[in-house]
Design a protein around this motif. Structure first.
Motif, mmCIF file in Angstrom:
data_model
loop_
_atom_site.group_PDB
_atom_site.id
_atom_site.type_symbol
_atom_site.label_atom_id
_atom_site.label_comp_id
_atom_site.label_asym_id
_atom_site.label_seq_id
_atom_site.Cartn_x
_atom_site.Cartn_y
_atom_site.Cartn_z
ATOM 1 N N SER A 1 103.881 44.174 69.822
ATOM 2 C CA SER A 1 105.109 44.073 69.044
ATOM 3 C C SER A 1 105.686 42.676 69.196
ATOM 4 O O SER A 1 105.784 42.158 70.312
ATOM 5 N N SER A 2 106.028 42.019 68.095
ATOM 6 C CA SER A 2 106.598 40.676 68.202
ATOM 7 C C SER A 2 107.463 40.378 66.977
ATOM 8 O O SER A 2 107.135 40.759 65.853
ATOM 9 N N THR A 3 108.564 39.695 67.222
ATOM 10 C CA THR A 3 109.594 39.493 66.196
ATOM 11 C C THR A 3 109.076 38.795 64.941
ATOM 12 O O THR A 3 109.266 39.277 63.828
ATOM 13 N N CYS B 1 105.379 32.363 68.326
ATOM 14 C CA CYS B 1 106.007 33.651 68.631
ATOM 15 C C CYS B 1 106.534 33.643 70.067
ATOM 16 O O CYS B 1 106.035 32.915 70.921
ATOM 17 N N GLY B 2 107.530 34.491 70.326
ATOM 18 C CA GLY B 2 108.157 34.541 71.637
ATOM 19 C C GLY B 2 107.227 35.055 72.725
ATOM 20 O O GLY B 2 107.112 34.459 73.802
ATOM 21 N N GLY B 3 106.551 36.179 72.448
ATOM 22 C CA GLY B 3 105.628 36.727 73.433
ATOM 23 C C GLY B 3 104.518 35.732 73.735
ATOM 24 O O GLY B 3 104.077 35.573 74.881
ATOM 25 N N MET C 1 105.779 32.838 75.938
ATOM 26 C CA MET C 1 105.948 33.277 77.329
ATOM 27 C C MET C 1 104.589 33.325 78.034
ATOM 28 O O MET C 1 104.484 33.009 79.220
ATOM 29 N N TYR D 1 112.547 41.913 80.033
ATOM 30 C CA TYR D 1 111.500 42.024 79.013
ATOM 31 C C TYR D 1 110.985 40.646 78.616
ATOM 32 O O TYR D 1 111.776 39.734 78.379
ATOM 33 N N HIS D 2 109.672 40.503 78.512
ATOM 34 C CA HIS D 2 109.123 39.202 78.150
ATOM 35 C C HIS D 2 107.970 39.258 77.148
ATOM 36 O O HIS D 2 107.192 38.313 77.073
ATOM 37 N N GLY D 3 107.830 40.363 76.412
ATOM 38 C CA GLY D 3 106.839 40.369 75.334
ATOM 39 C C GLY D 3 105.719 41.366 75.525
ATOM 40 O O GLY D 3 105.721 42.161 76.466
ATOM 41 N N GLU E 1 115.382 36.247 82.440
ATOM 42 C CA GLU E 1 116.426 35.715 81.576
ATOM 43 C C GLU E 1 117.552 35.221 82.489
ATOM 44 O O GLU E 1 117.903 35.911 83.447
ATOM 45 N N ASP F 1 113.489 32.661 80.570
ATOM 46 C CA ASP F 1 113.136 33.143 79.234
ATOM 47 C C ASP F 1 114.415 33.140 78.402
ATOM 48 O O ASP F 1 115.295 33.976 78.588
ATOM 49 N N VAL G 1 114.344 33.297 75.074
ATOM 50 C CA VAL G 1 113.939 33.751 73.737
ATOM 51 C C VAL G 1 115.111 34.438 73.035
ATOM 52 O O VAL G 1 115.333 34.238 71.836
ATOM 53 N N THR G 2 115.859 35.244 73.764
ATOM 54 C CA THR G 2 117.008 35.919 73.156
ATOM 55 C C THR G 2 118.330 35.240 73.488
ATOM 56 O O THR G 2 119.232 35.175 72.660
ATOM 57 N N LYS H 1 113.503 33.034 69.275
ATOM 58 C CA LYS H 1 114.318 33.625 68.221
ATOM 59 C C LYS H 1 115.484 32.756 67.781
ATOM 60 O O LYS H 1 115.815 32.715 66.605
HETATM 61 C C1 LIG Z 1 113.836 37.900 76.514
HETATM 62 C C2 LIG Z 1 112.727 38.058 75.545
HETATM 63 N N1 LIG Z 1 111.520 37.534 75.839
HETATM 64 C C3 LIG Z 1 110.473 37.627 74.998
HETATM 65 C C4 LIG Z 1 110.581 38.299 73.803
HETATM 66 C C5 LIG Z 1 109.396 38.398 72.912
HETATM 67 O O1 LIG Z 1 109.582 37.574 71.780
HETATM 68 P P1 LIG Z 1 108.844 37.911 70.413
HETATM 69 O O2 LIG Z 1 109.428 39.179 69.889
HETATM 70 O O3 LIG Z 1 109.137 36.720 69.540
HETATM 71 O O4 LIG Z 1 107.385 38.042 70.725
HETATM 72 C C6 LIG Z 1 111.823 38.858 73.444
HETATM 73 C C7 LIG Z 1 111.947 39.569 72.171
HETATM 74 O O5 LIG Z 1 112.741 40.471 72.018
HETATM 75 C C8 LIG Z 1 112.907 38.745 74.334
HETATM 76 O O6 LIG Z 1 114.098 39.282 74.058
#
Ligand SMILES: Cc1ncc(COP(=O)(O)O)c(C=O)c1O
Ligand SMILES: Cc1ncc(COP(=O)(O)O)c(C=O)c1O
Lengths: 442, 442
Positions: free
Chosen positions: A300-302, B124-126, B129, B150-152, B216, B245, B247-248, B273
């Motif tokens: 799952s990824s945004t 992408c965020g995941g 990371m 959470y990190h992906g 985070e 992290d 990302v959010t 994001k």
């Molecule tokens: C703190 C954090 N790290 C990593 C991610 C993963 O990013 P992505 O959804 O772009 O893969 C998210 C996404 O919700 C997040 O909130």
């Protein structure tokens, strides 16, 4: 075409700065200036259109190299794809709801590959290969992978090098898998393309522990008779997931995966470079029983939900099919291969030519190959061409381009042949010899 | 705003089809219709602009939920970002040469985070990371990771669940890490935010085997006094890489990482994001000594070289800074939190409100929470709002929107409060109760 005197000015100056800000200088090894012409390669572009590229000094080149590493089958900035993307941008490319085009794209990919039932999407090739392997491992409950060839930067793949230099023959010799967790050792087992004996040995040792067999359906050469068939049967017998990596081979010789030409269907197939004409997009398609395993894990990824990727892919694939782009790519490749051969004969060079037609490659039979190819690239750049020892065909490559290109190739082969004869290759180079693989930048 | 009667027509019909073609139905768990309002959520959009979204039947909604999961701080289809992207498309988004804007973006990110020297990009965020953790492991030669939150979706992270339900408190309870290689077991060690004792226990056990501490900088609440400082000191003492992290949390309360507010600098920080306003873009920035380790391993992908991402990020970040967007996001969050509190008091509900202001969240104190929130979402959808128990603020949220929204919230809280009193919550639902976490679709 502008004639180039080796002073690539702004591009090289910016690249010098980039190396202090970006480890390795670029985001992709294959776009490192050192992989072409150290200290001389223009490095950055201001504009790209069709088969032409303009550097930061406004110099224009014809792109006759890997053409965005194969990411633009239709040519740079294709009007039809861009038009579709502009529409997507106008109506918004991100929201809390989903983009309906992803469902349309799933249907289209499945229509092109009738053995497949379902699709998942990502935005990069290495990323989608990691998804495919995750799904295969989840579906089988096993961890081991037999593989052939290059499949990206991610841990599951680089783990191959934890034990030995297993990737030497598949990716890049001497690559240390620094940063790949050691717990992944003994999960990856290589075999060479068309070496069925080696494949059998992997199967004998790891058999029913294999989650997946991962390979490109075809490499520099096509499959030997029975090669793919035996792998297919073996995978079914072992309950291993057969994954065809079509990231590079897809959308070259037909609209879809090259495996359709060979009459052997995988359980999963992955696409990326061929499908979005430069816009980030990647897909894994597969049989329902395997794909449903994606639901037993977390994938799952945004940004996989944004709209540009699916819209670009729909436009690219439809144009690819409607215009019979594959036929054009094959013709370009044939013309280029024949032209290389002729130019080599005229100039007294000996070439080994391989690759499927749209991904043509030559190898000059001589000593100090890297220096010789560097001289070729320098000579071509002087004549206004981005060139290397390969040409990835695009729909934007027109006969007039190829004529100019092959004219310059003949001249440059002549430069090379004479330099080889006179032992002046290194002397003629105005900068260092190109890198040939993975190499740390100073 | 259109009033909605629960018949979401085309969207739900398309989603039914999607579930047969796409395992799990969508590409992102947080965009599954079942996470909001099963069988009633509009599921897909035709248009998104500012704070408004139109579904496939042309119904218009105000988006007052996670707003593209936080991917559009400036609002959907922001004119300035889109204008910059159109320029990039016009001049070509892919070529064999590199996009100069990535160097500009590296400079801008480093200017915003003076402790950092270098940057690498992904889409992408995941994905980014996974790059950050690869770099940390390469830099230290170690494999273990202490983490919080959470990190992906990638293997390195889900490996946390191979031993126990370690992710229950961080990601989603009950998530099986199917398809994650078992060799990664015993690499991931969780600690809860602000629980310094738990962090100390992880350090006591794994100390100098830790490659990284990943977290985070702030979660629902801010850091307790000394919490981040002790983690920072511990990381330095152990020679472990501290990865924030962002990302959010990035680009919410200031232009850049929220860690700048807390006065504690990591060794690496990752963004996604907040930075591209909906266009795929991700970055990891860091100190030179750590970032240079990227050169000792292989981190390379084709689409990381395209031009839309960096151009969108430059436009987003510059507008963010020039317009003081963070201040707007904070104000929106404060107004919304105060409005929730007032509406709850008026209607007799008890709320627990948390989250930094731009990422506000409420929790209704009652039994059968999932059903109650489903009723709230249904009532809000009837009134023309995409809503949930959180509101991610965007620059497009204007005072008039918030007034309409808080009016509808008061009405919907009233619906909920009366249903709770009369025991009619389930009866009033026109479809199933929403999912609360990871759940396999039938
Ligand atoms: C703190 C954090 N790290 C990593 C991610 C993963 O990013 P992505 O959804 O772009 O893969 C998210 C996404 O919700 C997040 O909130
Ligand atoms: C066969 C194959 N698989 C995977 C990849 C990785 O794709 P990407 O560069 O999009 O990450 C490539 C890229 O060259 C490839 O050729």
């Amino acid at each position: 075409m502008s004639s180039n005197t080796g002073d690539t000015g702004r591009g090289q100056r910016l690249y010098k700065k980039a190396r202090t800000l970006i480890p390795g200088g670029t985001q992709l090894l294959s776009k490192r200036p050192e992989m072409f012409l150290p200290e001389q390669w223009p490095a950055y572009y201001s504009r790209a259109k069709g088969a032409e590229v303009w550097d930061l000094d406004g110099r224009r080149y014809l792109d006759t190299t890997h053409f965005g590493v194969g990411a633009c089958v239709l040519g740079f900035a294709d009007e039809d794809v861009d038009q579709a993307v502009l529409g997507a941008i106008q109506s918004g490319t991100m929201s809390t709801l989903n983009a309906p085009e992803e469902v349309e794209l799933a249907e289209l990919l499945i229509e092109l590959h009738p053995w497949a039932d379902m699709a998942r999407f990502a935005r990069c090739g290495g990323e989608v290969m990691a998804i495919a392997v995750r799904i295969a491992r989840a579906a089988t409950g096993r961890d081991k992978v037999a593989f052939c060839g290059y499949h990206g930067w991610q841990d599951w793949y680089l783990a191959a090098n934890l034990a030995t230099d297993a990737l030497g023959n598949h990716l890049l010799s001497g690559l240390e898998p620094a940063g790949v967790p050691r717990g992944l050792a003994n999960t990856m087992f290589p075999f060479m393309y068309n070496d069925i004996e080696q494949f059998r040995r992997v199967v004998e040792t790891h058999g029913k522990e294999l989650a997946a067999i991962v390979m490109e359906p075809c490499r520099a050469e096509g499959p030997a008779p029975g090669f793919l068939e035996e792998i297919r049967e073996t995978a079914s017998r072992l309950g291993a997931v057969l994954i065809f990596d079509e990231v590079t081979t897809g959308f070259r010789v037909l609209t879809g995966g090259i495996h359709r030409k060979f009459g052997v269907d995988p359980d999963l197939a992955a696409f990326a470079k061929g499908m979005g004409n430069g816009y980030p997009m990647a897909a894994v398609i597969g049989k329902r029983a395997v794909m449903e395993a994606a639901q037993s894990t977390f994938i799952s990824s945004t940004y996989w939900t944004e709209r540009v990727g699916p819209v670009a892919a729909l436009a690219t694939i439809r144009k690819h099919r409607d215009k019979n782009v594959a036929e054009h790519l094959i013709q370009v490749g044939r013309t280029v291969k024949a032209g290389w051969k002729r130019a080599a004969e005229q100039t007294g060079l000996t070439l080994h030519i391989d690759g499927i037609d749209p991904l043509a490659h030559f190898d000059i039979q001589c000593e100090h190959k890297a220096a010789v190819v560097t001289l070729f690239i320098q000579s071509m750049l002087d004549r206004g061409f981005l060139a290397s020892a390969q040409l990835y065909a695009s729909y934007a490559h027109q006969p007039a381009h190829l004529e100019q290109y092959l004219g310059a190739v003949t001249e440059s082969f002549d430069v090379v042949a004479r330099a080889l004869e006179e032992g002046t290759v290194e002397k003629l180079l105005r900068g260092p010899v190109k890198h040939s693989g993975f190499q740390r930048l100073a």
